[in-house]
Design an enzyme around this catalytic site. Structure first.
Site, PDB file in Angstrom:
ATOM      1  N   LYS A 162       4.552   0.474   8.629  1.00 15.17           N
ATOM      2  CA  LYS A 162       3.176   1.382   8.382  1.00 15.17           C
ATOM      3  C   LYS A 162       4.080   2.563   7.697  1.00 15.17           C
ATOM      4  O   LYS A 162       3.486   3.555   7.129  1.00 15.17           O
ATOM      5  CB  LYS A 162       2.429   1.711   9.482  1.00 15.17           C
ATOM      6  CG  LYS A 162       0.810   0.637   9.924  1.00 15.17           C
ATOM      7  CD  LYS A 162       0.628  -0.231   8.388  1.00 15.17           C
ATOM      8  CE  LYS A 162      -0.329  -1.365   8.812  1.00 15.17           C
ATOM      9  NZ  LYS A 162      -1.292  -0.987   7.565  1.00 15.17           N
ATOM     10  N   GLY A 204       7.401  -2.728  24.637  1.00 14.81           N
ATOM     11  CA  GLY A 204       6.771  -1.676  23.501  1.00 14.81           C
ATOM     12  C   GLY A 204       5.652  -1.241  24.061  1.00 14.81           C
ATOM     13  O   GLY A 204       5.244  -0.122  22.669  1.00 14.81           O
ATOM     14  N   ARG A 230       4.087  -5.181  29.717  1.00 18.33           N
ATOM     15  CA  ARG A 230       4.188  -5.684  28.395  1.00 18.33           C
ATOM     16  C   ARG A 230       5.536  -4.422  27.294  1.00 18.33           C
ATOM     17  O   ARG A 230       4.895  -3.802  27.436  1.00 18.33           O
ATOM     18  CB  ARG A 230       3.029  -5.598  26.988  1.00 18.33           C
ATOM     19  CG  ARG A 230       3.026  -6.665  26.135  1.00 18.33           C
ATOM     20  CD  ARG A 230       2.168  -6.614  25.675  1.00 18.33           C
ATOM     21  NE  ARG A 230       1.205  -5.355  24.614  1.00 18.33           N
ATOM     22  CZ  ARG A 230      -0.180  -5.466  23.706  1.00 18.33           C
ATOM     23  NH1 ARG A 230      -0.861  -6.939  24.127  1.00 18.33           N
ATOM     24  NH2 ARG A 230      -0.306  -4.416  23.284  1.00 18.33           N
ATOM     25  N   TYR A 236       6.218  -4.334  12.060  1.00 18.75           N
ATOM     26  CA  TYR A 236       4.964  -3.521  11.849  1.00 18.75           C
ATOM     27  C   TYR A 236       5.134  -2.618  11.755  1.00 18.75           C
ATOM     28  O   TYR A 236       4.883  -2.214  10.546  1.00 18.75           O
ATOM     29  CB  TYR A 236       4.005  -3.892  12.814  1.00 18.75           C
ATOM     30  CG  TYR A 236       2.719  -3.694  12.773  1.00 18.75           C
ATOM     31  CD1 TYR A 236       2.091  -4.008  11.959  1.00 18.75           C
ATOM     32  CD2 TYR A 236       1.994  -2.349  13.674  1.00 18.75           C
ATOM     33  CE1 TYR A 236       0.488  -2.950  11.643  1.00 18.75           C
ATOM     34  CE2 TYR A 236       1.206  -1.813  13.784  1.00 18.75           C
ATOM     35  CZ  TYR A 236       0.084  -2.090  12.409  1.00 18.75           C
ATOM     36  OH  TYR A 236      -0.823  -1.868  12.175  1.00 18.75           O
ATOM     37  N   ASN A 262      -5.349 -14.545   6.997  1.00 10.49           N
ATOM     38  CA  ASN A 262      -5.996 -14.083   8.667  1.00 10.49           C
ATOM     39  C   ASN A 262      -7.135 -13.650   8.638  1.00 10.49           C
ATOM     40  O   ASN A 262      -7.711 -12.163  10.031  1.00 10.49           O
ATOM     41  CB  ASN A 262      -5.134 -12.541   8.530  1.00 10.49           C
ATOM     42  CG  ASN A 262      -5.281 -12.322  10.747  1.00 10.49           C
ATOM     43  OD1 ASN A 262      -4.915 -13.829  11.310  1.00 10.49           O
ATOM     44  ND2 ASN A 262      -4.878 -11.445  10.977  1.00 10.49           N
ATOM     45  N   ASP A 287      -8.845 -10.490  -1.036  1.00 10.38           N
ATOM     46  CA  ASP A 287      -8.954 -11.420  -0.185  1.00 10.38           C
ATOM     47  C   ASP A 287      -8.148 -12.729   0.028  1.00 10.38           C
ATOM     48  O   ASP A 287      -8.739 -12.989  -0.658  1.00 10.38           O
ATOM     49  CB  ASP A 287      -9.840 -11.516   1.565  1.00 10.38           C
ATOM     50  CG  ASP A 287      -9.284 -11.218   3.270  1.00 10.38           C
ATOM     51  OD1 ASP A 287     -10.216 -10.215   3.054  1.00 10.38           O
ATOM     52  OD2 ASP A 287      -8.285 -11.571   3.259  1.00 10.38           O
ATOM     53  N   SER A 319      -1.664   3.560  10.767  1.00  9.46           N
ATOM     54  CA  SER A 319      -1.750   3.714  12.458  1.00  9.46           C
ATOM     55  C   SER A 319      -1.370   4.318  12.909  1.00  9.46           C
ATOM     56  O   SER A 319      -0.368   5.375  12.394  1.00  9.46           O
ATOM     57  CB  SER A 319      -0.922   1.787  12.449  1.00  9.46           C
ATOM     58  OG  SER A 319      -1.023   1.970  13.829  1.00  9.46           O
ATOM     59  N   ASP A 321      -3.450 -13.262  -3.815  1.00 10.15           N
ATOM     60  CA  ASP A 321      -2.721 -12.561  -2.929  1.00 10.15           C
ATOM     61  C   ASP A 321      -2.653 -11.272  -3.397  1.00 10.15           C
ATOM     62  O   ASP A 321      -1.834 -10.728  -4.538  1.00 10.15           O
ATOM     63  CB  ASP A 321      -1.672 -13.291  -2.280  1.00 10.15           C
ATOM     64  CG  ASP A 321      -0.920 -12.968  -1.695  1.00 10.15           C
ATOM     65  OD1 ASP A 321      -0.548 -11.959  -1.355  1.00 10.15           O
ATOM     66  OD2 ASP A 321      -0.253 -13.813  -0.749  1.00 10.15           O
ATOM     67  N   ASN A 333      -4.122 -10.731  20.310  1.00 16.00           N
ATOM     68  CA  ASN A 333      -3.639 -10.029  21.085  1.00 16.00           C
ATOM     69  C   ASN A 333      -3.781  -8.990  21.869  1.00 16.00           C
ATOM     70  O   ASN A 333      -3.213  -8.177  22.095  1.00 16.00           O
ATOM     71  CB  ASN A 333      -2.446  -9.032  20.115  1.00 16.00           C
ATOM     72  CG  ASN A 333      -1.250 -10.784  19.593  1.00 16.00           C
ATOM     73  OD1 ASN A 333      -0.818 -11.299  20.385  1.00 16.00           O
ATOM     74  ND2 ASN A 333      -0.974 -10.764  18.223  1.00 16.00           N
ATOM     75  N   ASN A 353      -7.794   2.914  18.565  1.00 19.59           N
ATOM     76  CA  ASN A 353      -7.286   1.407  18.793  1.00 19.59           C
ATOM     77  C   ASN A 353      -9.449   1.181  18.271  1.00 19.59           C
ATOM     78  O   ASN A 353     -10.201   1.246  18.440  1.00 19.59           O
ATOM     79  CB  ASN A 353      -7.553   0.966  20.407  1.00 19.59           C
ATOM     80  CG  ASN A 353      -6.286   1.540  20.195  1.00 19.59           C
ATOM     81  OD1 ASN A 353      -5.763   2.163  20.370  1.00 19.59           O
ATOM     82  ND2 ASN A 353      -5.754  -0.139  21.162  1.00 19.59           N
ATOM     83  N   THR A 409       0.696   3.837  15.353  1.00 14.55           N
ATOM     84  CA  THR A 409       1.720   4.126  16.041  1.00 14.55           C
ATOM     85  C   THR A 409       2.936   3.924  15.040  1.00 14.55           C
ATOM     86  O   THR A 409       4.456   4.224  15.271  1.00 14.55           O
ATOM     87  CB  THR A 409       2.231   1.871  15.123  1.00 14.55           C
ATOM     88  OG1 THR A 409       3.388   1.119  16.374  1.00 14.55           O
ATOM     89  CG2 THR A 409       1.643   1.792  14.084  1.00 14.55           C
TER      90      THR A 409
END
Ligand code: UFG
Length: 345
Positions: A158, A302, A300, A154, A39, A35, A129, A62, A204, A185, A131
């Site tokens: 993915k 998107g 919101r 983002y 974040n 890590d 995801s 990293d 968020n 989620n 997404t």
């Protein structure tokens, strides 16, 4: 101590990663964390150690840096598999700073794959995801539901990462086997309340915003639209308890190490159930006993109106099924928020 194998967990101090470290250890694996703490916070390591009664090795590097990764693979030796969580994940930020997302999310995967090949490490679980489905034409979404054009950098990272992994699987000579888990989620925290989500700044995501509002850090929650074509007009999502989600990674690693996985496989990891934002708010009020200050606001940009998973493939092929529901997820998120407050005193 004899273990089932050493598993490198990139982003292992993060929200989902830290819960996966716990489940891996408890399933008999030896997790090793990578890590860079951009974040995530050091306190996650203390939480993990408190739950497991032992420290877990953590390399502060990293993941985009090939030389640093090489050193970890060299020093650790005998890595049985890798779970790659490390990535940025804020949709709005990715629109403002796309290169940051392409560099980190795509760059770290490419670097990791290169070093895995060099060291002949052939088992990978990748954090994908839901997404990737964009605004789906049919519900629930199966793994065959077409991937739509991403509506944020983002989301695009993915998709690109899944494409890279698919190209690699189809190439000559690559031995790397990948299971990509398409998360719905994630919510909640470990039942010990020693690890959980630690959003930096204003959250968020819905659930940390709810718990921070209930505890008084935020004034009120804004529900982003109640004029959607859903049961009560608010957005519908498939909320999966982070402990269940963490366990899906153990099942995926088991499958890879047993040699049962094809070169690339995708699985939806959700509960199969959709809940609206207003249902989440009401359920939170019920399990926490707190009245939540909220208002109805505009949509919101998107947001997908409605998405939830068809979990047939994960159930049949992975043997994975969630055990915890929305109530447990929200109750544990609330306990975690209370614990954070008590620890600050
Ligand atoms: N929401 C609110 N108020 C808030 C925050 C969220 O009403 O203050 C609503 C959102 O509109 C959405 C739901 O709560 O309907 C869930 O929102 P989150 O931000 O928690 O999660 P998303 O579904 O937007 O995000 C998920 C994944 C991301 C992924 C994204 C793609 O967490 O990784 O879907 O749409 F990129």
């Amino acid at each position: 101590m004899e273990t089932k194998g050493k598993i490198l967990v990139t982003g292992g101090a993060g929200y989902i990663g830290s819960h996966a470290v716990i489940e891996l250890f408890q399933a008999g694996y030896e997790p090793v964390i990578i890590d860079n703490f951009v974040n995530s916070q050091e306190s996650a390591l203390a939480g993990i150690a408190a739950i497991l009664n032992t420290d877990v090795t953590c390399h502060r590097i990293d993941c985009t840096e090939v030389a640093a990764l090489r050193e970890v693979f060299q020093n650790e030796g005998n890595i049985a598999g890798v779970i790659h969580f490390a990535a940025y994940k804020a949709v709005g930020e990715s629109v403002r700073e796309p290169l940051k997302y392409y560099h980190n999310n795509v760059g770290s995967l490419v670097a990791l794959l290169q070093v895995m090949a060099e060291f002949n490490v052939t088992n990978l679980v990748f954090s994908s995801s839901c997404t990737v489905y964009g605004v789906p034409d049919q519900l629930p979404v199966t793994e065959e539901t077409p991937v739509k054009k991403a509506n944020s950098p983002y989301g695009n990272t993915k998709q690109i990462c899944e494409d890279i992994l698919t190209d690699l699987a189809n190439s000559d000579g690559s031995k790397i086997h990948t299971i990509a888990l398409r998360y719905f989620n994630p919510i909640g925290a470990h039942p010990s309340a020693k690890i959980g989500e630690l959003p930096l700044g204003v959250p968020n995501n819905l659930v940390p915003f709810i718990t921070q509002t209930a505890i008084g850090i935020r004034e009120k929650l804004t529900v982003f639209g109640t004029d959607y074509d859903t049961s009560d007009g608010s957005n519908v999502r498939d909320y999966i308890h982070v402990v269940d989600l963490a366990k899906a990674h153990v099942v995926a690693i088991d499958r890879l190490l047993a040699g049962k996985a094809k070169q690339i496989e995708m699985f939806n990891i959700g509960t199969g159930q959709g809940n609206s934002v207003l249902e989440v708010v009401k359920t939170f009020e019920k399990v926490s006993g707190q009245k939540l200050n909220y208002e109805i606001g505009p949509r919101r940009a998107g947001d997908v109106p409605k998405i939830y998973a068809d979990v047939t493939k994960a159930t049949q092929e992975l043997g994975f099924k969630t055990e915890l529901g929305l109530e447990e997820g929200l109750a544990s998120a609330w306990q975690w928020e209370l614990n954070l407050k008590n620890n600050k005193k």
